[in-house]
Design an enzyme around this catalytic site. Structure first.
Site, short mmCIF file in Angstrom:
data_model
loop_
_atom_site.label_atom_id
_atom_site.label_comp_id
_atom_site.label_asym_id
_atom_site.label_seq_id
_atom_site.Cartn_x
_atom_site.Cartn_y
_atom_site.Cartn_z
CB SER A 109 44.08 40.33 48.65
OG SER A 109 43.68 41.85 48.07
NE ARG B 137 26.27 44.41 31.58
CZ ARG B 137 27.55 44.04 31.68
NH1 ARG B 137 28.20 43.57 32.86
NH2 ARG B 137 28.60 44.55 30.85
NE ARG C 262 29.09 40.03 34.53
CZ ARG C 262 28.98 39.89 33.33
NH1 ARG C 262 30.11 39.74 32.46
NH2 ARG C 262 27.54 40.11 32.87
CG HIS D 53 37.87 52.59 41.92
ND1 HIS D 53 37.74 51.55 40.91
CD2 HIS D 53 38.89 53.42 41.39
CE1 HIS D 53 38.75 52.01 39.79
NE2 HIS D 53 39.18 53.30 40.21
CG ASP E 272 34.97 51.97 39.39
OD1 ASP E 272 34.57 51.02 40.11
OD2 ASP E 272 35.92 51.81 38.47
C1 GAR Z 1 41.31 45.76 44.40
O1 GAR Z 1 42.23 46.63 43.98
C2 GAR Z 1 40.20 46.48 44.14
O2 GAR Z 1 39.85 47.93 44.48
C3 GAR Z 1 40.02 46.54 42.47
O3 GAR Z 1 40.20 45.38 42.19
C4 GAR Z 1 41.20 44.83 42.90
C5 GAR Z 1 40.82 43.40 43.58
O4 GAR Z 1 41.77 42.80 44.20
N1 GAR Z 1 38.76 47.30 41.93
C6 GAR Z 1 38.39 47.74 41.05
O5 GAR Z 1 39.26 48.13 40.18
C7 GAR Z 1 36.95 48.04 40.79
N2 GAR Z 1 36.82 48.96 39.48
P1 GAR Z 1 41.39 41.46 45.32
O6 GAR Z 1 40.79 40.70 44.29
O7 GAR Z 1 42.60 41.04 45.81
O8 GAR Z 1 40.47 41.99 46.31
#
Ligand code: GAR
Length: 199
Positions: free
Chosen positions: A13, A64, A90, A108, A144
């Site tokens: 998203s 990795r 990742r 994040h 993060d």
């Molecule tokens: C989002 O909330 C993003 O902030 C989080 O994953 C989700 C992805 O949603 N990212 C993390 O937690 C990174 N550590 P999306 O695929 O709908 O963009």
């Protein structure tokens, strides 16, 4: 026009919000390539529907460094200027990060340094914080962790559960990411240590 490379692992998203802002003329950039480490990421299908270059570079069971080399090669092949991690679950190797100094962003769903890692919204809710939000930051080799470009706050309401909180944080993510990309692409910032000053 600057080229973006999007890395994602799931729903996508945040990628879609960026693509929508570009299509609406609110963000002056081009998505040169979308790369997922998971073939089943819904974000990939969305990228294909939009006619974008969408690649799967599977990470499962691979060292990795090997995987990162392949991803970096694909980003270079598409002449990417800025890399946006959009739910890319990742950790990048130090080598990967060194290839693109201050050219990799992450979003994040918490006010870092609080609640890094998985399920940040639930971590924040369970902790009982009254305010949470989201953070867009430069990526370094730690999870993060890099210098913060911008944050948006979201109040935790008495009526919230972790799901409703996550929904309201996500709305702010979709605004924040494009704002941060615009700042970085326009070069309207300077970095002093961990502090990113906006021009
Ligand atoms: C989002 O909330 C993003 O902030 C989080 O994953 C989700 C992805 O949603 N990212 C993390 O937690 C990174 N550590 P999306 O695929 O709908 O963009």
């Amino acid at each position: 026009m600057k080229n973006l490379g999007i890395l994602l692992s799931g729903r996508g998203s945040n990628f879609e919000a960026i693509a929508d802002n570009i299509a609406a003329g609110k963000l002056d950039a081009k998505i040169a390539v979308v790369i997922s480490n998971r073939a089943d990421a819904p974000g990939l299908e969305s990228a294909r529907r939009r006619g974008l270059n969408a690649l799967v570079i599977p990470s499962k069971g691979r060292p990795r460094e090997d995987h990162d080399h392949e991803v970096v090669a694909a980003l270079r092949a598409h002449q990417v200027d800025l890399i946006c991690l959009a739910g890319y679950m990742r950790l990048l190797s130090p080598w990967f990060v060194q290839q693109f100094p201050n050219r990799i962003l992450n979003i994040h769903p918490s006010l870092l340094p609080a609640f890094p890692g998985l399920e940040a919204q639930k971590q924040a809710f369970d902790y009982g914080v009254k305010v949470s939000g989201c953070t867009v930051h430069f990526v370094d080799a730690d999870l993060d962790h890099g210098a913060i470009i911008l944050q948006k706050t979201v109040p935790v309401l008495d009526t919230d559960d972790d799901h409703t909180l996550a929904v309201r944080i996500l709305e702010q993510e979709h605004i924040a990411y494009s704002e941060a990309i615009r700042i970085v692409l326009e070069g309207k910032y300077s970095i002093e240590g961990r502090r990113v000053r906006l021009a």
